[in-house]
Scaffold this active site. Structure first.
Site, PDB file in Angstrom:
ATOM      1  N   ASP A 127      57.686  56.558  -9.759  1.00 39.22           N
ATOM      2  CA  ASP A 127      56.270  56.218  -9.900  1.00 39.22           C
ATOM      3  C   ASP A 127      55.854  55.444  -8.656  1.00 39.22           C
ATOM      4  O   ASP A 127      56.400  54.369  -8.375  1.00 39.22           O
ATOM      5  CB  ASP A 127      56.091  55.371 -11.169  1.00 39.22           C
TER       6      ASP A 127
ATOM      7  N   ASP B 268      51.013  60.654  -8.830  1.00 37.84           N
ATOM      8  CA  ASP B 268      51.942  59.648  -8.300  1.00 37.84           C
ATOM      9  C   ASP B 268      53.208  59.479  -9.128  1.00 37.84           C
ATOM     10  O   ASP B 268      53.921  58.495  -8.988  1.00 37.84           O
ATOM     11  CB  ASP B 268      51.223  58.294  -8.154  1.00 37.84           C
ATOM     12  N   GLU B 269      53.480  60.437 -10.021  1.00 38.40           N
ATOM     13  CA  GLU B 269      54.674  60.326 -10.859  1.00 38.40           C
ATOM     14  C   GLU B 269      55.430  61.649 -10.912  1.00 38.40           C
ATOM     15  O   GLU B 269      54.804  62.701 -10.991  1.00 38.40           O
ATOM     16  CB  GLU B 269      54.284  59.980 -12.301  1.00 38.40           C
TER      17      GLU B 269
HETATM   18 MG   LIG Z   1      51.817  54.723 -10.111  1.00 38.36          MG
END
Ligand SMILES: [Mg+2]
Length: 372
Positions: free
Chosen positions: A13, A114-115
């Site tokens: 993350d 973003d993961e």
């Molecule tokens: Mg994040």
């Protein structure tokens, strides 16, 4: 597809992603409260906070609050920085990071901008020290190449890897060894278990189920009555750290690249720009094992009007030349039409893009060897 075999899974993350991206391109704001906003445009301050950096968070700014409220919170911080969302920039950064992540695992699954998850069962030989080393070097590589910090979790399945990521942020690194899942989860409030929302939490509380450990031992009949025959048992399995869902690459529907021209264009004099975008998209297709059957262009005028055109290739391709030829032809005819209508002066292009659609997983072509 579900697998109860032992696995090694890494969850990644990127920390406070949009705000961190802004810090990367403007290092001078790194020590200030940074608030990335979705301005809705009705009034100067209407809209909501998308992401804030940790300095702004420590002062009380949260995702989702109105911009006006965030400004009030930060009114004594003269140096606070409010910036508009720039999704194209974040997507470009995300794409580069995800390419790195994809190439690190046996299987890759992007969960959001973003993961991501990667399965490293084969690569680590199920040695968790090795899996942790892989995760650690991925984290370092992202820091070196993009100057972005991330939080990483290593565990025996996706759920536990996600729980490990969430255990420490930002810049976290958490490993949960196989066999230690229950121990890790038991003391957490039940609402911290990934997938359990406030509604479920409220239903569990009257039963005295407050900690994940309580849920892990809860009566299956009661859970089934309350949540149904599917979800009831699943909740208890989750509380015991069990998750058989596989890491799977998610289908993508299109890929696109947009850039701002150095000067607004009235004619198609930016071939090199389009060539670079075509090269980029082709590389992207090859890296993600896709082919495309459609090429489109995106034309954004100096008045921010958006025009698009697209054309079918007639077959599946990954070729940069082919993408460039079609995109180029589409831009040529776009300007040609404008000139015929005498509109070229009013429709100067500020930003231009290329997109490919009709994506299909590239199959390995059979060769003669396959038949020998
Ligand atoms: Mg994040």
């Amino acid at each position: 597809l579900a697998s109860s075999l032992p696995r090694a899974v890494i969850a990644l993350d990127l920390d406070y992603f949009y705000a961190q991206c802004e810090e990367v391109r403007r290092p001078e704001i790194k020590d200030k409260p940074v608030v990335v906003c979705v301005f809705s445009g009705r009034t100067e301050d209407s809209g909501a906070v998308s992401t804030a950096n940790y300095i702004a968070r420590s002062l009380g700014v949260k995702s989702g609050i109105p911009i006006a409220f965030a400004k009030r919170i930060l009114k004594d911080n003269q140096d606070a920085v409010f910036l508009p969302l720039d999704m194209e920039y974040y997507e470009t950064v995300s794409d580069r990071v995800m390419d790195l992540v994809r190439s690190t695992g046996d299987v890759f699954e992007q969960a959001s901008i973003d993961e991501a998850y990667i399965d490293v069962t084969r690569k680590s030989g199920l040695d968790f020290q090795k899996a942790a080393d892989i995760a650690r070097s991925l984290k370092t590589e992202i820091l070196h190449s993009e100057k972005l910090t991330s939080s990483v979790g290593v565990a025996s399945n996706k759920l536990m890897a996600k729980m490990a990521v969430d255990a420490k942020k930002p810049d976290g690194f958490t490993t949960i060894l196989p066999g230690k899942e229950r121990e890790f989860l038991a003391p957490l409030p039940v609402g911290k278990l990934f997938g359990i929302g406030p509604k479920t939490e409220q239903k569990l509380e009257p039963l005295g189920i407050v900690k994940v450990g309580d849920l892990a031992q809860a009566d299956l009949k009661i859970l089934t009555n309350l949540f149904g025959r599917k979800l009831g048992p699943t909740l208890r399995e989750m509380a015991n750290g069990i998750d058989t869902s596989p890491v799977v690459e998610r289908p993508i529907e299109q890929l696109s690249r947009i850039v701002t021209l150095k000067q607004d264009a009235q004619v198609f004099d930016f071939q090199e720009v389009i060539r670079a975008l075509a090269d980029d998209l082709s590389e992207k297709l090859v890296a993600s094992h896709f082919t495309c059957s459609n090429v489109g262009i995106i034309a954004i005028t100096s008045e921010l009007k958006i025009r698009s055109r697209s054309k079918s290739i007639g077959s599946q391709t990954q070729s940069a030349d082919e993408i460039f030829q079609i995109a180029g032809a589409l831009f040529s005819s776009y300007f040609h039409e404008l000139q015929e209508g005498g509109l070229e002066k009013e429709h100067r292009l500020r930003r231009v893009g290329v997109k490919v659609t009709g994506l299909e997983k590239a199959e390995k072509r059979g060769t003669l060897e396959d038949f020998v």
